[in-house]
Structures are given as structure tokens and as C-alpha cells.
Design a protein around this motif. Structure first.
Motif, PDB file in Angstrom:
ATOM      1  N   ASP A   1     -63.742   1.140 -40.269  1.00 38.56           N
ATOM      2  CA  ASP A   1     -63.717  -0.323 -40.367  1.00 38.56           C
ATOM      3  C   ASP A   1     -62.743  -0.786 -41.453  1.00 38.56           C
ATOM      4  OD1 ASP A   1     -65.401  -1.261 -38.338  1.00 38.56           O
ATOM      5  OD2 ASP A   1     -67.202  -0.801 -39.504  1.00 38.56           O
TER       6      ASP A   1
ATOM      7  N   ASN B   1     -67.671   5.755 -40.092  1.00 37.46           N
ATOM      8  CA  ASN B   1     -67.511   4.453 -39.444  1.00 37.46           C
ATOM      9  C   ASN B   1     -67.091   3.378 -40.441  1.00 37.46           C
ATOM     10  OD1 ASN B   1     -67.683   3.378 -36.790  1.00 37.46           O
ATOM     11  ND2 ASN B   1     -69.293   2.025 -37.556  1.00 37.46           N
TER      12      ASN B   1
ATOM     13  N   THR C   1     -67.536  -1.165 -33.941  1.00 35.14           N
ATOM     14  CA  THR C   1     -66.678  -1.874 -34.908  1.00 35.14           C
ATOM     15  C   THR C   1     -67.455  -3.028 -35.539  1.00 35.14           C
ATOM     16  OG1 THR C   1     -64.919  -1.433 -33.356  1.00 35.14           O
ATOM     17  CG2 THR C   1     -64.385  -2.918 -35.152  1.00 35.14           C
TER      18      THR C   1
ATOM     19  N   ASP D   1     -59.622   1.141 -34.075  1.00 33.03           N
ATOM     20  CA  ASP D   1     -60.395   0.594 -32.952  1.00 33.03           C
ATOM     21  C   ASP D   1     -61.486   1.572 -32.496  1.00 33.03           C
ATOM     22  OD1 ASP D   1     -59.614   2.139 -30.478  1.00 33.03           O
ATOM     23  OD2 ASP D   1     -57.626   1.593 -31.246  1.00 33.03           O
ATOM     24  N   GLU D   2     -62.434   1.021 -31.735  1.00 31.40           N
ATOM     25  CA  GLU D   2     -63.658   1.760 -31.411  1.00 31.40           C
ATOM     26  C   GLU D   2     -63.401   3.074 -30.662  1.00 31.40           C
ATOM     27  OE1 GLU D   2     -67.100  -1.129 -31.346  1.00 31.40           O
ATOM     28  OE2 GLU D   2     -67.039  -0.426 -29.277  1.00 31.40           O
TER      29      GLU D   2
ATOM     30  N   ASP E   1     -59.401  -0.415 -40.166  1.00 31.57           N
ATOM     31  CA  ASP E   1     -59.165  -1.139 -38.922  1.00 31.57           C
ATOM     32  C   ASP E   1     -58.813  -0.218 -37.745  1.00 31.57           C
ATOM     33  OD1 ASP E   1     -59.295  -3.523 -37.725  1.00 31.57           O
ATOM     34  OD2 ASP E   1     -57.261  -4.191 -38.215  1.00 31.57           O
TER      35      ASP E   1
END
Lengths: 240, 550
Positions: free
Chosen positions: A101, A97, B303, A106-107, A104
Motif C-alpha cells: 500500500d 500488504n 488494496t 496494485d492488487e 502503491d
């Protein structure tokens, strides 16, 4: 696409690790970077990734200069270092994760990719454990997954198959093939000639910092008829 | 013996980085060494003066040997205390342990090499403490030439017995208490025990602070009090060492040597039996291998943004690495707790003077403006320097620092995330101290606000200064995490200015007008200095990290 133009690197003003190295890797190619220990492979990879600064020459990744536009260039590639002992006190999932991040991602995409690669590398049940508890091979897998999660167009891998079990090694090799089939690039160092033979469209042989051969293995075999790949490698590097 | 010699030399060279033959930094290191020596001079001088005064006081009652007793008891106790941390790190959890296990070496050969290495480690502390006291002793007592021969030998052998005893205790624990075989658990347990010990000492010290000088002297000269008896039992060679120095007795000196040799012999005999039992499987880590449920998976994969994620990574690694937790985070709690315990226990034990004094403070008195402001500044400086987060932010990365160079996140942003972790812990420490102070000292809200504002200035200053120090000289080559924090001179380079800047304003206070204008002017000056530091850090983040090659 990777363009390396006349790069050199000297350590402590004495040891010339890489000397006037130039090569161009087109999109859609898997390149095996071969050479004996201390030949300059890792130094070259480190210069390609911005870890080391070349004394001279320039490196372009998808046309972007790593020295003059480092951040943009670093978005182009994913790097697997030769030692996977990083962030050992993070859990596998936290490391992935974190990488998502940083790059960049996305989820939804990151979730989809983590699930996919965890299954491919049989890491699903290990994700919630700290990397410290992983074996060498599992650490290697989590670092590879950290690269795949942001789906870079160029993969730069330093001995990526070391420590992987046969199933995971097969999965990674398949992924490399699929990646270049999409018109992207893989550049990896290896000591295993058989891997290079089966996987690579071209090989780059380096010794004492100088590029000795860059081209297809078929051509290399034609140049040295009746010799095994091992014999050819020894001959090429000994004559350097 | 040949194997021991080869092993010891390699360990020594490896530990003190003599193998890489780098000469480039030697000038810088020489300068650093000199700087530290100068910085420690006042402490060494006070120790010297204390010993000299003590000798003059004790000479008329023919108790001058007490100074040497205290010195050697202090040396042995400090060494014994440090061995609780040193022995596990050197004997069990160092990176070379597994390599050595695979070599055809006897347990006692490995243990003796590691033992000698720990003795060398202890020499720095031993000589720092001993030299000022011994110089004073020589000046006052003017001993004969044999004294020098004996004292050198005794000093060189002084860490042996406490280290051997420490090692025996740790070896027994490691061999027979499987719980401690987990490095992290061991470090947490021993670390928190040490913190509890520090707080305990503080409470005891608080209790003895009210003793009169005569009473203290009487307690020490009686020589039969329980504390000294314990030390005599723990370090049986010490009375002979001291006696041989005080009255020149050669028999005592030989007895000292014989007892020391006997302890080494017993220690090696025990290690032969139990060292391998403890070390095998010591670095294994347990894992659950349980699949995440959907809720936890979604939480873990949310995020957070690059900066926040980087900051969280820093905090997680610090909290989950016992050495970092104890040195970087726990200090934020330790000072306020000591403060609370000392003052709280004094008030609780019926020291009416103190509580009357606290109750009599008029926090609205304008005369307190500067004192409060400077106290706030000092609080910010001290809370930030004690946690050592930014002066070791790069050092803690060790050989993995190359990661910072290949990710697509600017050096400035990465450094800011590291500084943010330092600021967060410092701020936590400041707030925790303030809460303690509010409870005990019943401060006025404006005073609290003023302390907070000034302490934030000190906090920013110290955290950025720490980061600059680590950008200039990161310690990236280390064998154990402890070396990145505890054996890193960066700590000293930030602590010394922090101490100086905390006390200097109080010295200058009488020359400054005690009003709001001065406070605001100081605040503006500090803001300016901090702004410059932030700019400098930004510039150095780019240049230093770009130039850093690993």
C-alpha cells in the motif's frame, strides 16, 4: 544508477563518520560495500536512503536528489536495514500488504509477488503468524520480501544475508543477479568477502569514513599479486 | 558481592541513560523537571495541608501516630500494587534477561540487582508522597534529632518489604503457572485485573463517601478493623517503624531493621530456588504456521491506500501490544465505565436524592448552555489526554523510527495517520461516555449535540497538542514498551494543560453572558486555535522529522 558526490557526515560535531565520499554506480551493477565495524558503511547507506542528512555533498538516485526531492527519490529504491526487528506484532502478510500500500502496488501484482517470494523463501506457512514469532532469519526474509514486493529499480541492502539459511541466501543472491541482468542496481554492505567475490561486479572498500578502493575485484587482485582476498582487505584497511 | 555491585551499577546507568553521556538535552530536562515540580506543587501542598489538619485533629486524642501509620500503609500499598507490573517487566520481560542468563551469574545475584533497581524506581513515588506529610509532622510535633535519622532510613527501606512480597508472588506464578510465561498474556491478565481493581476501588469509595467524618475517624482509631489488620500482616515491619518514630523507641527501630533484613534473606533464598525455573523460555512466542486459505489471502492482500494502511498499522500495533492496549485504548472505556458504575450503583442502592436531582434537571433551561458547552469541551479534552496516543506516537516507534524516514510517504501524511488513530480512539471514548450519560442522565438531544460538537473541539486540540509535544521530545531510547508510554514525561506535559483547560472555563463562567452568542463565539475561537495547531503540526512534522537523526 546511484551517484554519491562528496558526502560527509559528522556525529555530535566530533566523530567524522563519513569523509568526502564519492562514487558512481552504473545501472546493471552489483556493488559490495565492504569495511570493518564502524567504518561508516551504515551511515553511508542511511544517507543514501534519507534516514540521515549529509553535512555536505549530494546523493542522486536514478538522477533524483534525495535531499531536494525526497519522495520521488524514495520511490526509486527498496531498503533492507541491518536490524529486521520491525512491526513485530503485525502478521507477515499484514506487513507485506502494508508495504504494498505504501508503495502503491496494485492488487493483482502484489498477490502474484507475495506468492512467488513466499515460495522462494519458504515463508508460505508463516505469513499468517505474527513477525514476533519468527526467527531472526525469517524476520530478515520478510523484510527482504517487503522490498521485493514493490520491485524498486535500486536495491540498498544493509547486511542482507546475515541470518539467512543457505537456501534463502542462495535465492536472494540469484534474485540480485536477475535484478541487475535487467539493467537495475544493487548496492549492499557485507562483511563476508567470499560473497562479494562471487556476486559483485565491483567493490567499494571503506574505512574510517573514507573510500579506500572502488573498482573490480579482478583489478584489486592484480594490484596485489599472490595475496588472498582476506590479506588484501586487511592490507588496504590497515594502510588507511 | 562484587558481581552484584557491577551488575547493579550497569543496570542503574542503563536504566537512567547515564551511559551515553549526552549533555545537549540536560538544559531542556532541567527545565522539564522544574515545570513538573511546579505543576505538582498544588497536589503536594494539599497533601501537606491534609496531614497538618489531620494532626491538629488527632493531637487532642493522642492519636497523631495515625498520620504516620496511614502514610506508611499508603506507601507500602502503592509500592505493592505497582510491583505487580514492575516485577514482571524488570525481572522477566526486560531485554537483558536472555543476556544475563548466559552469564556465569547466580540467580540471587541477578535478582538482588534487579530488586535494588526496583527499589530505586520506587523512590520517586515514595518521596513525593512522604515529604509533604513528614514536613507537616515535623512542624506540628517538633521531634528530636534522632527522628530525622530514623525517618530517612525508614523511608529508604520502605519499598523493600512490599517489593519483596510482590516479587515472591510473581516469581511463584512465573515458575509454576506456565500460562503466564507468555509476556503478552501476562500483561493482558495483570492489566485487566488492575482495571477491575480500579473500578472496584471506585465502587467501594463510592460506598464510603457517605460516611460522616466522625464515623470515619472512629473507624480509623479503633485500629482493629480488618483493612488495617491485613496491612499489618502484609507489612510486618511497619508497626515497629511507626512506633520508633512516634515514641522514639530504639528497640522498635532495631526490630524494624531486623524484620526488613529477614524479609530480604527469605526473598533471596526463594529466588535462588525458583527464579531460573520461571525465566527460562519466558520470551518464546507460539505460532500456528498454518497456511492462509484463498479467501483469507485475498482479504489480507486487498488494496487499502497508503493513509488507511498506515492508520490500520498504528491501530493494530496498539491493540496487539498489551501495554499500549491498556494505556492507550482501555482508558476510552474505563472512564465511562467508572462513571456508569458510580452513578448507577448510587441510584441502584436507593440514593433517592441523586435520582430525584437527575430527574429534576430541565435540559431545555437556557441557563445550562455554558455549563453544557464547557462540560462537552472538558469531556473532549479529558478523553483525548487520557489515552496518551498522540503524545507517544513517535516515542512508541522507538529505535524503528528510521522506517518513517525512508518510505515514500510524506512526513505530514504519516503524522496525520498517527493523529487519526488518536482521534479515532478519543472519539470512541467520547461517544461511549455520551451513551453512558444519555442512559443515566436522560439528556435532551440538543444538549447531546452541543456536548458532542464542543467535545470534538477539545479532542482536536488535545490530539494535535500531544503530537506537537512528541515531535519536540520523542522518547526513542527504551528497553521495554512500557517505558515509551508510562515512563514518558510527554504524558504529563499534555495532561497538565488538559486539566487546566477543562477547569478554567468553569471558573470564568460567571463573567460570561449565558447565551447562544457566547457559545458560538467560544466555538469560533476554539476552531481558530485548532486551525493554528493543525498548521503548526503540519510545519513541525516536516522540520522536526527531517532534523531527526537515528
Amino acid at each position: 544508477m546511484i551517484e554519491i558526490k562528496n558526502i560527509s557526515k559528522t556525529y555530535s560535531g566530533q566523530v567524522k563518520a563519513v569523509n568526502q565520499l564519492s562514487l558512481t554506480v552504473e545501472a546493471g551493477e552489483i556493488i559490495g560495500f565492504i569495511g570493518p565495524n564502524g567504518a561508516g558503511k551504515t551511515t553511508t547507506l542511511k544517507m543514501m536512503t534519507g534516514i540521515l542528512n549529509p553535512d555536505e555533498g549530494e546523493i542522486l538516485l536514478n538522477g533524483i536528489n534525495i535531499q531536494s526531492s525526497p519522495l520521488k527519490a524514495k520511490q526509486q529504491f527498496g531498503f533492507v536495514p541491518d536490524t529486521p526487528d520491525m512491526f513485530l506484532r503485525l502478521k507477515g502478510i499484514e506487513y507485506l500488504n502494508f508495504m504494498a500500500d505504501i508503495y502503491d502496488v496494485d492488487e493483482n501484482t502484489r498477490r502474484e509477488r507475495i506468492t512467488k517470494y513466499a515460495e522462494a523463501f519458504q515463508m508460505t506457512s508463516a505469513l499468517n503468524d505474527k513477525i514476533l514469532s519468527y526467527s531472526h532469519g525469517m524476520r530478515q526474509k520478510i523484510v527482504v520480501m517487503g522490498v521485493l514486493i514493490h520491485s524498486p529499480s535500486i536495491w540498498i541492502l544493509d547486511e542482507p544475508l546475515t541470518g539467512l539459511d543457505p537456501q534463502s541466501a542462495f535465492a536472494l543472491k540469484e534474485m540480485m543477479r536477475e535484478h541487475v541482468a535487467l539493467g537495475k542496481t544493487v548496492f549492499f554492505s557485507t562483511h563476508v568477502l567470499e560473497v562479494a567475490e562471487k556476486l559483485c561486479s565491483k567493490v567499494a572498500i571503506i574505512n574510517k569514513g573514507a573510500l579506500l578502493y572502488f573498482g573490480s575485484l579482478e583489478q584489486l587482485k592484480l594490484d596485489h599479486p599472490n595475496a588472498s582476498l582476506e590479506d588484501i582487505f586487511l592490507k588496504v584497511t590497515q594502510n588507511a | 558481592m562484587r558481581k552484584f555491585k557491577a551488575l547493579f551499577i550497569v543496570m542503574l546507568k542503563n536504566t537512567f541513560n547515564l551511559l551515553d553521556g549526552r549533555t545537549k538535552r540536560s538544559k531542556l530536562n532541567k527545565f522539564m523537571g522544574l515545570f513538573l515540580l511546579v505543576a505538582f506543587m498544588p497536589t503536594l501542598f494539599s497533601l501537606y495541608m491534609l496531614a497538618k489538619e489531620g494532626l491538629f485533629m488527632l493531637l487532642p486524642i493522642q492519636q497523631e501516630g495515625l498520620v504516620l501509620s496511614l502514610l506508611f500503609i499508603a506507601l507500602s500499598s502503592v509500592t505493592f500494587f505497582m510491583s505487580i507490573f514492575l516485577v514482571p517487566a524488570v525481572y522477566y520481560f526486560s531485554k537483558d534477561s536472555e543476556t544475563l542468563l548466559a552469564l556465569p551469574l547466580k540467580a540471587e545475584e541477578i535478582v538482588l540487582s534487579k530488586f535494588c533497581l526496583s527499589v530505586v524506581y520506587e523512590y520517586l513515588t515514595t518521596f513525593m508522597l512522604a515529604i509533604p506529610v513528614l514536613v507537616a509532622y515535623v512542624q506540628v510535633m517538633n521531634p528530636d534529632v534522632f527522628f530525622y535519622v530514623k525517618v530517612i532510613l525508614i523511608l529508604l527501606l520502605s519499598p523493600v518489604v512490599p517489593l519483596a512480597f510482590g516479587a515472591i508472588i510473581i516469581m511463584v506464578i512465573m515458575a509454576f503457572v506456565p500460562f503466564f510465561k507468555n509476556r503478552d498474556l501476562f500483561n493482558y491478565a495483570s492489566g485487566f485485573l488492575a482495571l477491575a481493581f480500579a473500578i472496584g476501588i471506585n465502587m467501594v469509595a463510592g460506598g464510603t463517601a457517605t460516611l460522616s467524618q466522625e464515623k470515619l475517624l472512629q473507624m480509623l482509631t479503633e485500629g482493629n478493623n480488618s483493612l488495617l489488620a491485613i496491612f499489618k500482616f502484609m507489612f510486618p515491619n511497619l508497626p515497629f517503624a511507626i512506633q520508633s518514630l512516634v515514641d522514639g523507641s530504639w528497640i522498635s527501630f532495631i526490630l524494624f531493621l531486623v524484620i526488613t533484613a529477614l524479609v530480604i534473606f527469605i526473598f533471596l533464598y526463594i529466588s535462588k530456588i525458583i527464579y531460573f525455573i520461571g525465566i527460562i523460555g519466558v520470551n518464546e512466542t507460539a505460532a500456528g504456521r498454518k497456511q492462509l486459505n484463498l479467501k483469507a489471502y485475498q482479504k489480507e492482500t486487498s488494496t487499502k491506500g497508503a493513509f488507511m494502511s498506515y492508520f490500520l498499522k498504528e491501530m493494530r500495533l496498539m491493540i496487539r501490544t498489551p501495554i499500549y492496549l491498556l494505556n492507550n485504548i482501555a482508558t476510552a472505556f474505563l472512564l465511562p465505565i467508572i462513571f456508569l458504575v458510580s452513578i448507577g450503583s448510587s441510584i441502584g442502592s436507593g440514593e433517592e436524592e441523586l435520582s430525584t436531582f437527575i430527574n429534576s434537571i430541565d435540559w431545555t433551561n437556557p441557563d445550562l448552555l455554558l455549563v453544557v458547552s464547557f462540560a462537552g469541551l472538558a469531556l473532549g479534552l479529558m478523553m483525548s489526554t487520557m489515552n496518551l496516543i498522540t503524545p507517544t506516537a513517535l516515542s512508541r516507534e522507538g529505535s524503528n523510527i528510521f522506517f518513517m524516514k525512508y518510505i515514500p510517504m510524506s512526513y505530514v501524511k504519516q503524522i496525520q495517520a498517527k493523529i487519526a488513530s488518536g482521534l479515532a480512539v478519543s472519539l470512541f471514548g467520547i461517544l461511549f461516555s455520551l451513551i453512558a450519560a444519555i442512559i443515566l442522565l436522560k439528556m435532551h438531544p440538543i444538549v447531546i449535540a452541543l456536548i458532542l460538537v464542543m467535545s470534538i473541539q477539545g479532542m482536536i486540540f488535545m490530539n494535535y497538542l500531544g503530537m506537537i509535544v512528541d515531535l519536540i521530545r520523542p522518547k526513542l531510547v527504551w528497553e521495554q514498551e512500557a517505558a515509551a508510554v508510562k515512563q514518558n514525561l510527554n504524558a504529563a506535559f499534555t495532561m497538565i494543560p488538559a486539566f487546566a483547560l477543562s477547569f478554567l472555563p468553569f471558573m470564568l463562567m460567571k463573567y460570561l453572558p449565558n447565551n447562544w452568542f457566547t457559545v458560538i463565539t467560544i466555538f469560533i475561537i476554539l476552531s481558530g486555535i485548532n486551525w493554528m495547531l493543525i498548521r503548526l503540526t503540519t510545519r513541525m512534522s516536516i522540520t522536526k522529522l527531517h532534523a531527526l537523526e537515528v
